[in-house]
Design a protein around this motif. Structure first.
Motif, PDB file in Angstrom:
ATOM      1  N   THR B  75       0.745  -1.166  -0.037  1.00 35.25           N
ATOM      2  CA  THR B  75      -0.139   0.000   0.029  1.00 35.25           C
ATOM      3  C   THR B  75       1.006   1.308   0.000  1.00 35.25           C
ATOM      4  O   THR B  75       0.394   2.325  -0.824  1.00 35.25           O
ATOM      5  CB  THR B  75      -0.792   0.077   1.391  1.00 35.25           C
ATOM      6  OG1 THR B  75      -1.362  -1.203   1.379  1.00 35.25           O
ATOM      7  CG2 THR B  75      -1.820   1.059   1.065  1.00 35.25           C
ATOM      8  N   LEU B  76       2.040   1.104   0.652  1.00 38.52           N
ATOM      9  CA  LEU B  76       2.709   2.329   0.848  1.00 38.52           C
ATOM     10  C   LEU B  76       4.413   1.880   1.220  1.00 38.52           C
ATOM     11  O   LEU B  76       4.381   1.023   2.205  1.00 38.52           O
ATOM     12  CB  LEU B  76       2.263   3.275   1.805  1.00 38.52           C
ATOM     13  CG  LEU B  76       2.935   4.629   2.402  1.00 38.52           C
ATOM     14  CD1 LEU B  76       1.830   5.685   2.558  1.00 38.52           C
ATOM     15  CD2 LEU B  76       3.578   4.253   3.455  1.00 38.52           C
ATOM     16  N   TYR B  77       5.069   2.409   0.874  1.00 41.00           N
ATOM     17  CA  TYR B  77       6.580   2.225   1.132  1.00 41.00           C
ATOM     18  C   TYR B  77       7.289   3.614   1.258  1.00 41.00           C
ATOM     19  O   TYR B  77       7.543   4.092   0.017  1.00 41.00           O
ATOM     20  CB  TYR B  77       7.184   1.226   0.278  1.00 41.00           C
ATOM     21  CG  TYR B  77       8.640   0.953   0.610  1.00 41.00           C
ATOM     22  CD1 TYR B  77       9.209   1.028   2.024  1.00 41.00           C
ATOM     23  CD2 TYR B  77       9.577   0.434  -0.227  1.00 41.00           C
ATOM     24  CE1 TYR B  77      10.383   0.803   2.210  1.00 41.00           C
ATOM     25  CE2 TYR B  77      10.976   0.208   0.024  1.00 41.00           C
ATOM     26  CZ  TYR B  77      11.503   0.466   1.370  1.00 41.00           C
ATOM     27  OH  TYR B  77      12.641   0.015   1.538  1.00 41.00           O
ATOM     28  N   GLU B  78       7.846   3.938   2.119  1.00 39.31           N
ATOM     29  CA  GLU B  78       8.450   5.352   2.322  1.00 39.31           C
ATOM     30  C   GLU B  78       9.804   4.848   3.015  1.00 39.31           C
ATOM     31  O   GLU B  78      10.136   4.772   4.344  1.00 39.31           O
ATOM     32  CB  GLU B  78       7.953   6.390   3.192  1.00 39.31           C
ATOM     33  CG  GLU B  78       6.682   7.109   2.409  1.00 39.31           C
ATOM     34  CD  GLU B  78       6.411   8.145   3.236  1.00 39.31           C
ATOM     35  OE1 GLU B  78       6.617   8.583   4.405  1.00 39.31           O
ATOM     36  OE2 GLU B  78       5.072   8.603   2.745  1.00 39.31           O
ATOM     37  N   PRO B  79      10.935   4.483   2.082  1.00 37.09           N
ATOM     38  CA  PRO B  79      12.220   4.579   2.560  1.00 37.09           C
ATOM     39  C   PRO B  79      12.851   5.454   3.703  1.00 37.09           C
ATOM     40  O   PRO B  79      13.447   5.124   4.446  1.00 37.09           O
ATOM     41  CB  PRO B  79      13.165   4.297   1.528  1.00 37.09           C
ATOM     42  CG  PRO B  79      12.139   4.082   0.384  1.00 37.09           C
ATOM     43  CD  PRO B  79      10.781   4.605   0.882  1.00 37.09           C
ATOM     44  N   GLY B  80      12.544   6.740   3.219  1.00 38.17           N
ATOM     45  CA  GLY B  80      13.226   7.694   4.194  1.00 38.17           C
ATOM     46  C   GLY B  80      12.317   7.981   5.401  1.00 38.17           C
ATOM     47  O   GLY B  80      12.671   8.580   6.507  1.00 38.17           O
ATOM     48  N   ALA B  81      11.248   7.153   5.548  1.00 39.23           N
ATOM     49  CA  ALA B  81      10.626   7.144   7.063  1.00 39.23           C
ATOM     50  C   ALA B  81      10.755   5.790   7.539  1.00 39.23           C
ATOM     51  O   ALA B  81      10.151   5.502   8.635  1.00 39.23           O
ATOM     52  CB  ALA B  81       8.999   7.710   6.586  1.00 39.23           C
ATOM     53  N   LEU B  82      11.307   4.819   6.844  1.00 32.11           N
ATOM     54  CA  LEU B  82      11.491   3.689   7.349  1.00 32.11           C
ATOM     55  C   LEU B  82      10.153   2.849   7.753  1.00 32.11           C
ATOM     56  O   LEU B  82       9.884   2.120   8.551  1.00 32.11           O
ATOM     57  CB  LEU B  82      12.384   3.469   8.749  1.00 32.11           C
ATOM     58  CG  LEU B  82      13.612   4.228   8.588  1.00 32.11           C
ATOM     59  CD1 LEU B  82      14.207   4.153  10.109  1.00 32.11           C
ATOM     60  CD2 LEU B  82      14.572   3.247   7.732  1.00 32.11           C
ATOM     61  N   THR B  83       9.196   3.294   6.779  1.00 33.43           N
ATOM     62  CA  THR B  83       7.880   2.517   6.869  1.00 33.43           C
ATOM     63  C   THR B  83       7.432   2.080   5.941  1.00 33.43           C
ATOM     64  O   THR B  83       7.543   2.232   4.766  1.00 33.43           O
ATOM     65  CB  THR B  83       6.714   3.964   7.132  1.00 33.43           C
ATOM     66  OG1 THR B  83       7.686   5.157   7.424  1.00 33.43           O
ATOM     67  CG2 THR B  83       5.659   3.785   8.041  1.00 33.43           C
ATOM     68  N   LEU B  84       6.669   0.787   6.057  1.00 32.79           N
ATOM     69  CA  LEU B  84       6.157  -0.268   4.887  1.00 32.79           C
ATOM     70  C   LEU B  84       4.847  -0.166   5.277  1.00 32.79           C
ATOM     71  O   LEU B  84       4.351  -1.005   6.411  1.00 32.79           O
ATOM     72  CB  LEU B  84       6.916  -1.294   4.896  1.00 32.79           C
ATOM     73  CG  LEU B  84       6.200  -2.407   3.804  1.00 32.79           C
ATOM     74  CD1 LEU B  84       6.732  -2.210   2.662  1.00 32.79           C
ATOM     75  CD2 LEU B  84       6.994  -3.805   4.166  1.00 32.79           C
ATOM     76  N   VAL B  85       3.780  -0.296   4.368  1.00 30.04           N
ATOM     77  CA  VAL B  85       2.417  -0.608   4.890  1.00 30.04           C
ATOM     78  C   VAL B  85       2.078  -1.631   3.703  1.00 30.04           C
ATOM     79  O   VAL B  85       2.069  -1.448   2.321  1.00 30.04           O
ATOM     80  CB  VAL B  85       1.442   0.552   4.779  1.00 30.04           C
ATOM     81  CG1 VAL B  85      -0.051   0.137   5.265  1.00 30.04           C
ATOM     82  CG2 VAL B  85       1.673   1.535   5.616  1.00 30.04           C
ATOM     83  N   VAL B  86       1.529  -2.888   4.091  1.00 30.38           N
ATOM     84  CA  VAL B  86       1.482  -3.847   2.911  1.00 30.38           C
ATOM     85  C   VAL B  86       0.358  -4.729   3.567  1.00 30.38           C
ATOM     86  O   VAL B  86      -0.186  -4.878   4.645  1.00 30.38           O
ATOM     87  CB  VAL B  86       2.739  -4.766   3.287  1.00 30.38           C
ATOM     88  CG1 VAL B  86       3.306  -5.221   4.377  1.00 30.38           C
ATOM     89  CG2 VAL B  86       2.795  -5.939   2.082  1.00 30.38           C
ATOM     90  N   ARG B  87      -0.514  -5.249   2.426  1.00 28.32           N
ATOM     91  CA  ARG B  87      -1.336  -6.255   2.711  1.00 28.32           C
ATOM     92  C   ARG B  87      -1.104  -7.533   2.980  1.00 28.32           C
ATOM     93  O   ARG B  87       0.080  -8.092   2.830  1.00 28.32           O
ATOM     94  CB  ARG B  87      -2.465  -6.410   1.593  1.00 28.32           C
ATOM     95  CG  ARG B  87      -2.912  -4.821   1.082  1.00 28.32           C
ATOM     96  CD  ARG B  87      -4.158  -4.978   0.205  1.00 28.32           C
ATOM     97  NE  ARG B  87      -4.052  -5.382  -0.993  1.00 28.32           N
ATOM     98  CZ  ARG B  87      -5.033  -6.039  -1.638  1.00 28.32           C
ATOM     99  NH1 ARG B  87      -6.425  -5.804  -1.335  1.00 28.32           N
ATOM    100  NH2 ARG B  87      -5.175  -6.227  -2.968  1.00 28.32           N
ATOM    101  N   ALA B  88      -2.019  -8.002   4.036  1.00 29.03           N
ATOM    102  CA  ALA B  88      -1.531  -9.495   4.826  1.00 29.03           C
ATOM    103  C   ALA B  88      -1.008 -10.535   4.145  1.00 29.03           C
ATOM    104  O   ALA B  88      -0.011 -11.216   4.329  1.00 29.03           O
ATOM    105  CB  ALA B  88      -2.502  -9.840   5.791  1.00 29.03           C
ATOM    106  N   GLY B  89      -1.577 -10.820   3.128  1.00 26.28           N
ATOM    107  CA  GLY B  89      -1.387 -11.951   2.311  1.00 26.28           C
ATOM    108  C   GLY B  89       0.026 -11.714   1.131  1.00 26.28           C
ATOM    109  O   GLY B  89       0.184 -12.631   0.439  1.00 26.28           O
ATOM    110  N   THR B  90       0.574 -10.669   1.437  1.00 23.91           N
ATOM    111  CA  THR B  90       1.813 -10.354   0.381  1.00 23.91           C
ATOM    112  C   THR B  90       2.961 -11.499   0.771  1.00 23.91           C
ATOM    113  O   THR B  90       3.089 -11.686   2.064  1.00 23.91           O
ATOM    114  CB  THR B  90       2.220  -9.132   0.615  1.00 23.91           C
ATOM    115  OG1 THR B  90       1.205  -8.137   0.447  1.00 23.91           O
ATOM    116  CG2 THR B  90       3.505  -8.782  -0.527  1.00 23.91           C
TER     117      THR B  90
END
Lengths: 477, 390
Positions: B75-90
């Motif tokens: 859903t979202l990946y911001e390397p500069g914020a060290l954050t990843l949002v991902v759907r559970a079945g990925t």
């Protein structure tokens, strides 16, 4: 801010309750004289005050269990209190409550450097936990600004953070176990010297539950070996946006500083006037601290400075020794004192995605003009935890209300850009009525279901965290 | 309710009497494509649901299968914020590849159960969260729960609930994120997770030594972990009647060289090859029919081992705080380990084998009552992976 009307039935029980409590603990541990209960009328959110019905200062887990059992029997609400430094009103009493203070529970129970843990009673202050293991070369990582005064009990209740959590995490990442007394007097042990839960992670949900699930009397905390050294670099920029971009680039480059602190112009100027730290005249200032041996520090500071130079900094000042490091930190550490010199202030605590930094700071500036109150920004930039300080005059009628309205507008903005209402101070009463901004009713119901299980009668710190209309049915049960 | 876990769901089916095998064999397989679908399917469920990610852990529960495989993608990946949002079945491989492209990683080092259990399937990010995965780096950076910033899930009543968010520091309301991590799909079906990611290190070094016994191994690992040198792994394998200890350092090249030098001298260690993927996956125990995982206070590890049979195969991790045990008789091994933990603290969980008793360590009555109370709130019909944490 509204609190439920005190229950007249409970108010009438005062002398009977005091007598029962004196049967289970030392007479001087039960405080019922009006002149003395006033000492507990507020916490760090001093805009709101209300003396409790009674206060008790138990000396053991057993006494805590006795107090809770009696209050449970008589249907009396209990508000747990650590050191009373909450900025969110987490320990604010109601007129019909018993304040349960853990101040007398301050012993170190065990230090084990081989297993890298310390077990303490939770009335112990945060800094004195590190004090107990410092001689062995260890420290306790979470370091809230109030660490000289704040108690571990409150740290656990609020899941406190600090300046160094970018590397070391917050309380929940450093908490191994608790002894906790439930409202009905049942004593439970969660966690211990091992690293993970046997079943559901109850410790994880207890940490940060704002004293609403149980009274934590003992805690097992992770301690870490002190790094060889630490030094900061100070970097000045001519815009907030550039400083924000620099933070992002530092993180992307694979450097993991222990702290990245951000100050904007109003904050820099106030600190400069107050502490005379010799900060550059600029729009935004970063203090980035790294750890390790001298050579490791030099290497990391070199990398950071190299990245910063790509953003045309006004100034870069790498600390070469402890003295220079102290000067760099001087202004930042006196930020809150400096603000207090200027006026009364309200300290907000929203968190935003780091990428939204410039946009949010611009928006806050616009709100400042709209509401006619000055704002200074000082915050932990590495993790997006902002601390806008809104200056107001408490003696001027209406200013507190204007300040609160502006605070609410800033927190709504934090949520809008993908952040949250509070990063480390907690909800308490301060952000209670804003919870619906961040959560749908179904989200709040799921959280309240947890309280229903731990404290079915909602006697522990009942009118906090959840909007009163949302919790009404639960509290009435 | 006791579950078999031979590592192959079909093996458990084969072990059932023919009439039951027939019934279980005809159960539905549901693969919702959206969160709303998940909610609808849970609401419509007439009986128990087997909530599954990639099914690589082969844990059996009864009922129709609800797979999260259709909920895939970032859903979202911001390397500069060290954050990843991902759907559970990925699939985990997709997540790891995306992070690697930015020189980042999931620092909690989730183990790949296929090695130990001989299962097939594709590990998913949701699965790692559901078991609160934690590899050797647990001692320094924490487990999955320590990197989990937010969750979206569907509870047992079919309601979509969110908690936490995508920012590093968040104390807004109760931390249901921790509660969901490690709940093995029993409180809700995870649909989306937000995670903190960390940079890949420039260099990894492994130091090693042979020691005479478990006591010496734990003592050596404690010394390393108590040093100022940021050790990110401390594990030990049986070798020639004693143990071989491994210590890991990670970071910038010059820094790792410096720290390795200091530790090598201080603790008299040698340079070693990189064993960490195998240690993470507990590969050394893959041929054992029974595998049990024990979590204890590190200094108690030698006592735990002293009270078990001599022929038990052992891998120690987390400086002694995590002990993997391998044996032929899974149930006997689990019972022995749980008995020791009942005395010493900590807990033992059955990971692989036919277990004739509950796989999870029984909790004290007051704690068990709270857990049961929470399950009753989040899954009132008791349909989500019933018995899986029993």
């Amino acid at each position: 801010m509204h609190m439920p009307a005190p229950d007249a039935r409970i108010m009438d029980l005062k002398s009977q309750l005091a007598a029962r409590l004196r049967q289970v603990m030392a007479a001087d541990a039960v405080i019922d004289a009006e002149a003395e209960t006033r000492a507990y009328e507020c916490d760090g959110l001093s805009a709101y005050k209300c003396p409790p019905l009674l206060a008790v200062l138990p000396s053991s887990t057993r006494e805590v269990a006795d107090v809770l059992r009696i209050c449970h029997d008589m249907g009396v609400p209990v508000v747990p209190r650590g050191a009373g430094t909450s900025l969110a009103g987490g320990a604010m009493p109601t007129a019909d409550c018993v304040i349960l203070g853990v101040a007398r529970l301050n012993a170190v129970l065990e230090i084990d450097t081989a297993d890298r843990l310390i077990r303490v009673q939770t009335g112990r202050t945060n800094l004195s936990v590190t004090g107990a293991v410092e001689a062995d070369g260890f420290f306790y990582a979470p370091d809230p600004s109030s660490q000289l005064a704040c108690a571990i009990a409150g740290n656990i209740a609020m899941n406190s953070g600090g300046a160094h959590c970018l590397k070391y995490g917050v309380t929940t990442n450093n908490l191994l176990g608790v002894t906790m007394v439930l409202m009905d007097g049942t004593v439970v042990e969660l966690g211990g010297g091992h690293l993970d839960a046997a079943g559901l992670d109850l410790l994880g949900v207890v940490c940060g539950s704002e004293g609403q699930l149980g009274v934590v009397t003992e805690a097992t905390l992770r301690i870490l070996a002190k790094p060889e050294g630490a030094r900061p670099v100070l970097i000045g920029f001519d815009s907030n946006a550039v400083a924000g971009a620099c933070v992002s680039d530092i993180i992307k480059a694979g450097v993991l500083p222990v702290a990245i602190e951000f100050m904007d112009r109003p904050c820099i100027e106030a600190c400069e006037a107050f502490a005379k730290a010799g900060y550059p005249d600029c729009e935004a200032l970063l203090i980035v601290e790294v750890e390790g041996s001298d050579a490791e520090i030099d290497h990391q500071l070199g990398l950071i400075s190299q990245i910063a130079r790509r953003h045309n900094p006004v100034e870069i000042r790498e600390a070469q020794d402890a003295d220079q490091a102290a000067r760099i930190w001087l202004g930042r550490k006196s930020a809150f004192g400096a603000m207090g010199q200027i006026n009364d202030y309200m300290c907000l605590d929203g968190t935003i995605p780091v990428s939204e930094l410039p946009r949010v700071l611009d928006h806050i500036r616009a709100l400042s003009q709209e509401y006619g109150l000055d704002v200074a920004n000082v915050f932990h930039a590495g993790d997006g935890n902002m601390h806008p300080l809104i200056l107001y005059n408490a003696n001027m009628p209406g200013q507190l209300e204007t300040c609160e309205a502006m605070g609410a507008a800033i927190l709504k903005l934090c949520v809008e850009v993908g952040g949250c209402l509070t990063g480390e101070h907690g909800v308490g009463i301060e952000k209670r009525d804003l919870m619906h901004v961040q959560f749908d009713p179904v989200d709040l119901t799921a959280q309240m279901a947890v309280k229903d299980v731990f404290d079915p009668r909602w006697l522990l710190n009942p009118a906090k965290v959840f909007p009163l209309d949302a919790s009404a049915q639960h509290r009435a049960a | 309710m006791h579950r078999r876990n031979t590592g192959r769901p079909e093996a458990a089916l084969e072990a059932l009497p023919p009439n039951l095998r027939d019934i279980f064999g005809k159960k539905k397989m549901m693969t919702p494509q959206t969160e709303d679908d998940v909610a609808q399917m849970v609401r419509d469920a007439q009986g128990p649901l087997r909530v599954r990610g990639g099914d690589t852990r082969g844990v059996m529960s009864e009922g129709d299968t609800l797979s999260t495989a259709g909920l895939s993608g970032m859903t979202l990946y911001e390397p500069g914020a060290l954050t990843l949002v991902v759907r559970a079945g990925t699939p985990m491989t997709d997540v790891e590849a995306a992070l690697a492209a930015e020189n980042q990683r999931l620092a909690f080092e989730p183990l790949d159960h296929r090695v130990l259990l001989g299962t097939t399937g594709t590990p998913t990010i949701g699965g790692a969260v559901a078991v609160n995965a934690a590899g050797p780096r647990r001692i320094q950076v924490g487990a999955c729960r320590d990197h989990l910033l937010g969750v979206r899930f569907v509870d047992g009543g079919g309601q979509i609930i969110k908690n936490g968010g995508r920012v590093m520091k968040n104390v807004t309301g109760y931390d249901l994120v921790k509660l969901l991590a490690g709940s093995h799909g029993t409180l809700g079906v995870l649909t989306e997770v937000s995670l903190k990611v960390l940079p890949q290190p420039e260099r990894t070094a492994t130091l090693t030594a042979h020691v005479a016994d478990a006591g010496a191994a734990v003592a050596l690992m404690s010394q390393a972990l108590g040093s100022a040198f940021d050790v990110t792994g401390a594990a030990a394998l049986q070798e020639d009647g004693g143990f071989r200890v491994f210590v890991r350092l990670e970071g910038f090249d010059a820094s790792v060289r410096y720290r390795a030098g200091r530790l090598r001298d201080a603790l008299r260690l040698d340079d070693g090859d990189d064993p960490w993927a195998e240690l993470r996956d507990v590969a050394v125990l893959r041929h054992h029919a029974g595998v049990v995982r024990v979590s204890v206070r590190p200094s108690q590890a030698p006592q735990v081992l002293a009270r078990l049979d001599d022929d038990v195969a052992v891998q120690m991790d987390w400086g002694g705080g995590l002990i993997w045990l391998g044996g032929d008789d899974a149930t006997a091994l689990l019972r022995a380990a749980q008995a020791v933990c009942a005395d010493l603290g900590g807990h033992a969980t059955g990971i692989k084998g036919d277990f004739a008793s509950p796989r999870f360590q029984p909790e004290p009555a007051a704690v068990a009552a709270i857990s049961a109370g929470l399950r009753a709130k989040f899954d009132p019909r008791g349909i989500l992976n019933p018995g899986v944490m029993g």
